[in-house]
Design a protein around this motif. Sequence first.
Motif, PDB file in Angstrom:
ATOM      1  N   MET A 139      11.668   6.406   6.329  1.00  0.00           N
ATOM      2  CA  MET A 139      11.510   5.042   6.851  1.00  0.00           C
ATOM      3  C   MET A 139      10.733   5.055   8.165  1.00  0.00           C
ATOM      4  SD  MET A 139      14.960   2.995   5.859  1.00  0.00           S
ATOM      5  CE  MET A 139      16.208   4.246   5.759  1.00  0.00           C
TER       6      MET A 139
ATOM      7  N   GLY B 140       3.875   2.253   2.492  1.00  0.00           N
ATOM      8  CA  GLY B 140       4.826   3.333   2.207  1.00  0.00           C
ATOM      9  C   GLY B 140       4.721   4.444   3.240  1.00  0.00           C
ATOM     10  N   GLY B 141       5.360   5.539   2.950  1.00  0.00           N
ATOM     11  CA  GLY B 141       5.356   6.641   3.911  1.00  0.00           C
ATOM     12  C   GLY B 141       5.087   7.986   3.256  1.00  0.00           C
TER      13      GLY B 141
ATOM     14  N   PHE C 276       6.246  11.637   4.864  1.00  0.00           N
ATOM     15  CA  PHE C 276       7.527  12.186   4.380  1.00  0.00           C
ATOM     16  C   PHE C 276       8.053  11.360   3.231  1.00  0.00           C
ATOM     17  CE2 PHE C 276       7.671  13.161   8.968  1.00  0.00           C
ATOM     18  CZ  PHE C 276       7.744  14.533   8.883  1.00  0.00           C
ATOM     19  N   ARG C 277       8.659  12.024   2.279  1.00  0.00           N
ATOM     20  CA  ARG C 277       9.423  11.326   1.230  1.00  0.00           C
ATOM     21  C   ARG C 277      10.821  11.898   1.232  1.00  0.00           C
ATOM     22  NH1 ARG C 277       5.176  10.848  -2.509  1.00  0.00           N
ATOM     23  NH2 ARG C 277       4.597   8.657  -2.498  1.00  0.00           N
TER      24      ARG C 277
ATOM     25  N   LEU D  34       0.868  -1.185   0.000  1.00  0.00           N
ATOM     26  CA  LEU D  34       0.000   0.000   0.000  1.00  0.00           C
ATOM     27  C   LEU D  34       0.894   1.220   0.000  1.00  0.00           C
ATOM     28  CD1 LEU D  34      -2.425  -0.632   3.001  1.00  0.00           C
ATOM     29  CD2 LEU D  34      -3.033  -0.721   0.599  1.00  0.00           C
ATOM     30  N   SER D  35       0.621   2.159  -0.876  1.00  0.00           N
ATOM     31  CA  SER D  35       1.418   3.385  -0.788  1.00  0.00           C
ATOM     32  C   SER D  35       0.867   4.220   0.364  1.00  0.00           C
ATOM     33  CB  SER D  35       1.356   4.167  -2.095  1.00  0.00           C
ATOM     34  OG  SER D  35       0.083   4.699  -2.249  1.00  0.00           O
ATOM     35  N   GLY D  36       1.713   5.058   0.918  1.00  0.00           N
ATOM     36  CA  GLY D  36       1.249   5.927   1.998  1.00  0.00           C
ATOM     37  C   GLY D  36       0.110   6.812   1.518  1.00  0.00           C
ATOM     38  N   GLU D  37       0.179   7.213   0.241  1.00  0.00           N
ATOM     39  CA  GLU D  37      -0.848   8.119  -0.290  1.00  0.00           C
ATOM     40  C   GLU D  37      -2.248   7.548  -0.197  1.00  0.00           C
ATOM     41  OE1 GLU D  37       0.004   9.479  -4.205  1.00  0.00           O
ATOM     42  OE2 GLU D  37       1.790  10.569  -3.531  1.00  0.00           O
TER      43      GLU D  37
ATOM     44  N   PHE E  70      16.396   3.711  -1.207  1.00  0.00           N
ATOM     45  CA  PHE E  70      15.472   2.697  -1.722  1.00  0.00           C
ATOM     46  C   PHE E  70      14.046   3.189  -1.513  1.00  0.00           C
ATOM     47  CE2 PHE E  70      19.275   0.210  -1.358  1.00  0.00           C
ATOM     48  CZ  PHE E  70      19.176  -0.712  -2.383  1.00  0.00           C
TER      49      PHE E  70
ATOM     50  N   GLY F 280      15.352  -0.743   5.188  1.00  0.00           N
ATOM     51  CA  GLY F 280      16.303  -0.328   6.226  1.00  0.00           C
ATOM     52  C   GLY F 280      17.452   0.493   5.667  1.00  0.00           C
TER      53      GLY F 280
ATOM     54  N   PRO G 177      18.802   3.802   3.087  1.00  0.00           N
ATOM     55  CA  PRO G 177      18.399   4.977   2.308  1.00  0.00           C
ATOM     56  C   PRO G 177      18.527   4.701   0.810  1.00  0.00           C
ATOM     57  CG  PRO G 177      20.562   5.310   3.301  1.00  0.00           C
ATOM     58  CD  PRO G 177      20.036   4.013   3.838  1.00  0.00           C
TER      59      PRO G 177
ATOM     60  N   ASP H  67       8.481   0.224  -2.550  1.00  0.00           N
ATOM     61  CA  ASP H  67       8.181  -0.751  -3.620  1.00  0.00           C
ATOM     62  C   ASP H  67       9.274  -1.822  -3.628  1.00  0.00           C
ATOM     63  OD1 ASP H  67       5.903   0.509  -4.437  1.00  0.00           O
ATOM     64  OD2 ASP H  67       6.754   1.416  -6.232  1.00  0.00           O
TER      65      ASP H  67
ATOM     66  N   ALA I 254      16.988  12.430   5.422  1.00  0.00           N
ATOM     67  CA  ALA I 254      15.617  12.511   4.927  1.00  0.00           C
ATOM     68  C   ALA I 254      15.030  11.114   4.710  1.00  0.00           C
ATOM     69  CB  ALA I 254      15.598  13.313   3.623  1.00  0.00           C
TER      70      ALA I 254
END
Length: 241
Positions: free
Chosen positions: A80, A55-56, A60-61, A15-18, A142, A138, A140, A145, A75
Amino acid sequence: MLDSRPTFKRILLKLSGEVLMGEGDYGIDPDVLARIAGEVRELCQLGVEVGMVIGGGNLFRGAGLAKKGMDRVAADHMGMLATVMNSLAMQDTLERLGVFTRVMSAIRINEVCEDYIRRRAIRHLEKGRVVIFAAGTGNPFFTTDSAASLRAIEVNAEVMLKATKVDGIYSADPFKDPKALRYDRLTYDEALARKLQVMDATAIVMCRENDIPLKVFNINRHGDLVRVVCGESVGTTVVRE
Ligand code: UDP
């Protein structure tokens, strides 16, 4: 729906955070969480073993923050941690519906969830617990997905389901281009060559190299999650041939 027969015994749902924002433009809509959790519960009742990666992007992205000057690694760490927040929200919602869950994080935060340990994750799945894989890979640089493909491969999921806001993969963004065509079926190489922006290339290549079919469907259409797991022709399927 409960008399449906699942085609897949073990799935990885991304699931995407969106998706969690619902109609909002930031954060989590508890109604959306409850609706999705209800559909995940239906899968559990059908005997499907469910792993999830959330996702997140609703919080934050990393890349977005880095563009505004923040150190990319810091960031991405924030990104994460955002996935951990979403995972805890999903855990809480599922457990209030009576579904047993575990959140397993790729970075150690023992006070709030378990560490990701592959064998333990598989054991949880075998016991019928929904395992929510948090903190991406874990690492950065990446995306979640790629984390979803990685976990799908590691726990021997039979399919990777990518839940989106549209009902499959289109030739262009269907929200922007009314002439966009929806594909029923694509090969991994077609999805990569046409740069269809369904998932990042790393994630697709990992599915291709490990022969995990990928299904893209609309999570906002009630019942489609169960339908796709029961083998109905819903959304777009990405496979080798
Ligand atoms: N992230 C990361 N490594 C990973 C997975 C995620 O650094 O293995 C960070 C990255 O900053 C990313 C953010 O977490 O932007 C949120 O993940 P993603 O953008 O994949 O979320 P989604 O688009 O699915 O909501």
